[in-house]
Design an enzyme around this catalytic site. Structure first.
Site, PDB file in Angstrom:
ATOM      1  N   SER A  90      33.294  44.126  36.370  1.00  0.00           N
ATOM      2  CA  SER A  90      32.013  43.428  36.192  1.00  0.00           C
ATOM      3  C   SER A  90      31.357  43.841  34.877  1.00  0.00           C
ATOM      4  O   SER A  90      30.754  43.023  34.187  1.00  0.00           O
ATOM      5  CB  SER A  90      31.060  43.776  37.336  1.00  0.00           C
ATOM      6  N   ALA A 125      29.017  46.319  22.804  1.00  0.00           N
ATOM      7  CA  ALA A 125      29.424  44.907  22.850  1.00  0.00           C
ATOM      8  C   ALA A 125      29.749  44.381  21.452  1.00  0.00           C
ATOM      9  O   ALA A 125      30.680  43.601  21.269  1.00  0.00           O
ATOM     10  CB  ALA A 125      28.310  44.076  23.475  1.00  0.00           C
ATOM     11  N   GLU A 131      34.771  28.626  32.246  1.00  0.00           N
ATOM     12  CA  GLU A 131      35.594  29.377  33.200  1.00  0.00           C
ATOM     13  C   GLU A 131      34.954  29.305  34.589  1.00  0.00           C
ATOM     14  O   GLU A 131      35.624  29.111  35.601  1.00  0.00           O
ATOM     15  CB  GLU A 131      35.723  30.828  32.738  1.00  0.00           C
ATOM     16  N   GLN A 181      38.562  27.695  62.328  1.00  0.00           N
ATOM     17  CA  GLN A 181      38.097  27.848  63.718  1.00  0.00           C
ATOM     18  C   GLN A 181      38.404  26.594  64.536  1.00  0.00           C
ATOM     19  O   GLN A 181      38.836  26.681  65.688  1.00  0.00           O
ATOM     20  CB  GLN A 181      36.580  28.134  63.705  1.00  0.00           C
TER      21      GLN A 181
HETATM   22  C1  LIG Z   1      43.459  37.450  41.990  1.00  0.00           C
HETATM   23  C2  LIG Z   1      42.663  37.929  40.817  1.00  0.00           C
HETATM   24  C3  LIG Z   1      42.865  37.354  39.565  1.00  0.00           C
HETATM   25  C4  LIG Z   1      42.166  37.819  38.459  1.00  0.00           C
HETATM   26  N1  LIG Z   1      42.450  37.313  37.215  1.00  0.00           N
HETATM   27  C5  LIG Z   1      41.913  37.899  36.121  1.00  0.00           C
HETATM   28  C6  LIG Z   1      42.337  37.529  34.806  1.00  0.00           C
HETATM   29  O1  LIG Z   1      43.163  36.622  34.626  1.00  0.00           O
HETATM   30  N2  LIG Z   1      41.812  38.188  33.752  1.00  0.00           N
HETATM   31  C7  LIG Z   1      40.909  39.194  33.900  1.00  0.00           C
HETATM   32  O2  LIG Z   1      40.489  39.749  32.901  1.00  0.00           O
HETATM   33  N3  LIG Z   1      40.474  39.567  35.120  1.00  0.00           N
HETATM   34  C8  LIG Z   1      40.970  38.962  36.235  1.00  0.00           C
HETATM   35  N4  LIG Z   1      40.570  39.355  37.489  1.00  0.00           N
HETATM   36  C9  LIG Z   1      39.580  40.418  37.606  1.00  0.00           C
HETATM   37  C10 LIG Z   1      38.228  39.965  38.122  1.00  0.00           C
HETATM   38  O3  LIG Z   1      37.556  39.179  37.182  1.00  0.00           O
HETATM   39  C11 LIG Z   1      37.443  41.223  38.533  1.00  0.00           C
HETATM   40  O4  LIG Z   1      38.086  41.745  39.681  1.00  0.00           O
HETATM   41  C12 LIG Z   1      35.999  40.948  38.801  1.00  0.00           C
HETATM   42  O5  LIG Z   1      35.315  40.602  37.624  1.00  0.00           O
HETATM   43  C13 LIG Z   1      35.288  42.142  39.453  1.00  0.00           C
HETATM   44  O6  LIG Z   1      35.536  43.334  38.768  1.00  0.00           O
HETATM   45  P1  LIG Z   1      36.038  44.621  39.587  1.00  0.00           P
HETATM   46  O7  LIG Z   1      37.191  44.208  40.408  1.00  0.00           O
HETATM   47  O8  LIG Z   1      36.198  45.738  38.644  1.00  0.00           O
HETATM   48  O9  LIG Z   1      34.845  44.943  40.596  1.00  0.00           O
HETATM   49  P2  LIG Z   1      33.607  45.910  40.328  1.00  0.00           P
HETATM   50  O10 LIG Z   1      32.985  45.575  39.038  1.00  0.00           O
HETATM   51  O11 LIG Z   1      34.047  47.306  40.566  1.00  0.00           O
HETATM   52  O12 LIG Z   1      32.620  45.473  41.510  1.00  0.00           O
HETATM   53  C14 LIG Z   1      32.685  46.014  42.839  1.00  0.00           C
HETATM   54  C15 LIG Z   1      31.505  45.427  43.632  1.00  0.00           C
HETATM   55  O13 LIG Z   1      30.282  45.836  43.014  1.00  0.00           O
HETATM   56  C16 LIG Z   1      29.488  44.713  42.740  1.00  0.00           C
HETATM   57  N5  LIG Z   1      28.713  44.927  41.515  1.00  0.00           N
HETATM   58  C17 LIG Z   1      29.172  45.357  40.304  1.00  0.00           C
HETATM   59  N6  LIG Z   1      28.163  45.406  39.422  1.00  0.00           N
HETATM   60  C18 LIG Z   1      27.055  44.991  40.072  1.00  0.00           C
HETATM   61  C19 LIG Z   1      25.686  44.817  39.706  1.00  0.00           C
HETATM   62  N7  LIG Z   1      25.261  45.049  38.452  1.00  0.00           N
HETATM   63  N8  LIG Z   1      24.812  44.358  40.654  1.00  0.00           N
HETATM   64  C20 LIG Z   1      25.237  44.108  41.915  1.00  0.00           C
HETATM   65  N9  LIG Z   1      26.503  44.267  42.319  1.00  0.00           N
HETATM   66  C21 LIG Z   1      27.408  44.677  41.419  1.00  0.00           C
HETATM   67  C22 LIG Z   1      30.480  43.559  42.568  1.00  0.00           C
HETATM   68  O14 LIG Z   1      29.848  42.310  42.778  1.00  0.00           O
HETATM   69  C23 LIG Z   1      31.491  43.893  43.640  1.00  0.00           C
HETATM   70  O15 LIG Z   1      31.041  43.425  44.889  1.00  0.00           O
HETATM   71  C24 LIG Z   1      41.209  38.866  38.615  1.00  0.00           C
HETATM   72  C25 LIG Z   1      40.988  39.408  39.877  1.00  0.00           C
HETATM   73  C26 LIG Z   1      41.705  38.972  40.966  1.00  0.00           C
HETATM   74  C27 LIG Z   1      41.464  39.619  42.298  1.00  0.00           C
END
Ligand SMILES: Cc1cc2nc3c(=O)[nH]c(=O)nc-3n(C[C@H](O)[C@H](O)[C@H](O)COP(=O)(O)OP(=O)(O)OC[C@H]3O[C@@H](n4cnc5c(N)ncnc54)[C@H](O)[C@@H]3O)c2cc1C
Length: 390
Positions: free
Chosen positions: A143, A189, A255, A349
């Site tokens: 994120s 950034a 996107e 369901q």
């Molecule tokens: C099947 C799949 C395909 C994907 N394809 C790509 C791809 O092609 N390229 C790529 O770069 N990425 C890809 N991703 C990655 C995806 O974009 C990330 O998994 C996503 O952005 C979330 O990041 P994270 O998994 O690190 O979760 P985290 O950032 O660790 O988040 C964990 C939880 O905390 C919450 N959270 C985090 N920050 C905040 C905040 N500030 N306020 C409130 N809640 C928050 C999130 O909403 C989530 O519920 C893919 C993921 C999957 C599962």
């Protein structure tokens, strides 16, 4: 006769879906039904669609539909990309990652590439010779993209790239990867730059695991590693370093909108399949659709799907006219993917125990839908962005 997902909602087609976009939708639906669907179980088992299918999609004109003809594309707009993604969703081959290739990867080259880069890469992305991926996420940065650690250091007329990425869609097949790097870690950034890696032309690039997911099994979501990967400085996207974050922010609305496309298409398919199922299946001497609960549930879902479709169509109209703002795109991503989860769950369901069996398509949809609320920016992040506009 089976209910057609494209006609399950009683709505007129928007202007952007008429004429040649409609013809493209029909052609893409035929292609997905004849070329991809019959082999989809095999692709799920192999955890990737094969390269040959990408080349066939290229020959059929389904890659780079919105890229200009002078670069090998079909000269369309996002409406054309929408038609292709809707066909994928309506046929139910959601793991075929051409939506990301077409409407995420290729536009970065079109919008930020030099003339030389466009001529070099877009025609090969349009044939499927190059399969695209975009690598933003890292084990420690999802994120919060500002936390990206992958480093690109300038060394003469090359960049040396070190780092690792995870969860990358098309990660096993991709030979053309846009990598989010830091060219100047001190600048946050403003030190972020996008680098293109043609994997067949470099040393030090390694693919990690094809990750074991709960859904979208036919997609090769993978880890990627870069160990002293050297690319020419001409592989930087944009005329100078430090533009990456701005470029990402500019492209994210499309996107996010295309995640909405997948959502509304699956919603329509789930409704169509469920309407057919409840008309066939009997309990207590009558069809399941004759119970008032079934009718009320489906009435609610059809109403919400209609609201979703009208909103989606409006977003596409605005996007084609250049007016889809990031906040509305975030709303589309969050609300449509949430609705998708709800509709698919309720439809499952209504299938009873059969809905839990993998041989019924609703079961796969249930697994495939879940990630839509996570990738492309989680729905919580979407709400954060919307909240900032208040
Ligand atoms: C099947 C799949 C395909 C994907 N394809 C790509 C791809 O092609 N390229 C790529 O770069 N990425 C890809 N991703 C990655 C995806 O974009 C990330 O998994 C996503 O952005 C979330 O990041 P994270 O998994 O690190 O979760 P985290 O950032 O660790 O988040 C964990 C939880 O905390 C919450 N959270 C985090 N920050 C905040 C905040 N500030 N306020 C409130 N809640 C928050 C999130 O909403 C989530 O519920 C893919 C993921 C999957 C599962």
């Amino acid at each position: 006769m089976a209910t057609n997902p494209a006609e399950v909602l009683s709505l007129p087609k928007p202007a952007w879906a008429a004429d040649e976009v409609g013809m493209l939708y029909d052609m893409a639906t035929r292609f997905m039904s004849e070329e991809i669907a019959p082999r989809y179980d095999e692709f799920e088992k192999n955890e990737m669609v094969d390269r040959e299918s990408w080349l066939k999609a290229g020959s059929a004109g389904l890659l780079c539909a919105s890229m200009p003809e002078e670069y090998g594309g079909s000269g369309g707009t996002f409406a054309h990309e929408s038609a292709i993604i809707e066909a994928i969703g309506h046929v139910g081959v959601d793991g075929f990652g051409i939506g990301l290739h077409n409407s995420i990867v290729a536009p970065y080259i079109l919008h930020y590439g030099s003339e030389e880069q466009k001529k070099k890469w877009l025609p090969r992305l349009a044939t499927g010779e190059l399969i695209g991926a975009i690598a933003m996420t890292e084990p420690g940065a999802g994120s919060d993209l500002q936390g990206v650690k992958t480093r690109a250091e300038k060394d003469g007329n090359q960049y040396k790239i070190n780092g690792s990425k995870t969860f990358i869609t098309n990660g096993q097949l991709a030979n053309f990867i846009i990598v989010v790097t830091k060219t100047d870690p001190e600048k946050g950034a403003k030190g972020t730059s996008l680098m293109v890696i043609e994997t067949e032309e470099v040393e030090g690039f390694e693919r990690g695991r094809n990750l074991d997911k709960i859904g979208l099994k036919a997609n090769d979501t993978s880890e990627l590693f870069f160990n002293d990967v050297r690319v020419p400085t001409s592989n930087l996207l944009g005329h100078e370093e430090g533009q990456g974050f701005v470029q990402l922010m500019q492209q994210l609305p499309q996107e996010r909108l295309q995640i909405g496309t997948g959502a509304i298409a699956m919603i329509e398919r789930a409704l169509a399949l469920t309407i057919d199922y409840v008309k066939e299946r009997k309990a207590f001497g009558k069809a399941i659709i004759d119970f008032q609960n079934t009718q009320f549930k489906l009435a609610e879902l059809k109403t919400e799907a209609t609201i979703g479709r009208v909103f989606y169509n409006d977003c596409v109209t605005r996007h084609i006219n250049g007016g889809l703002d990031p906040v509305t795109a975030s709303m589309a991503k969050y609300w449509l993917s949430d609705l998708q989860g709800k509709v698919v769950d309720e439809c499952l369901q209504l299938h009873g125990g059969y809905g839990y069996m993998n041989e019924y398509p609703i079961a796969r949809m249930f697994r495939d839908a879940r990630v839509q609320r996570i990738y492309g920016g989680t729905n919580e992040i979407m709400k954060l962005l919307i909240g900032r506009s208040l």
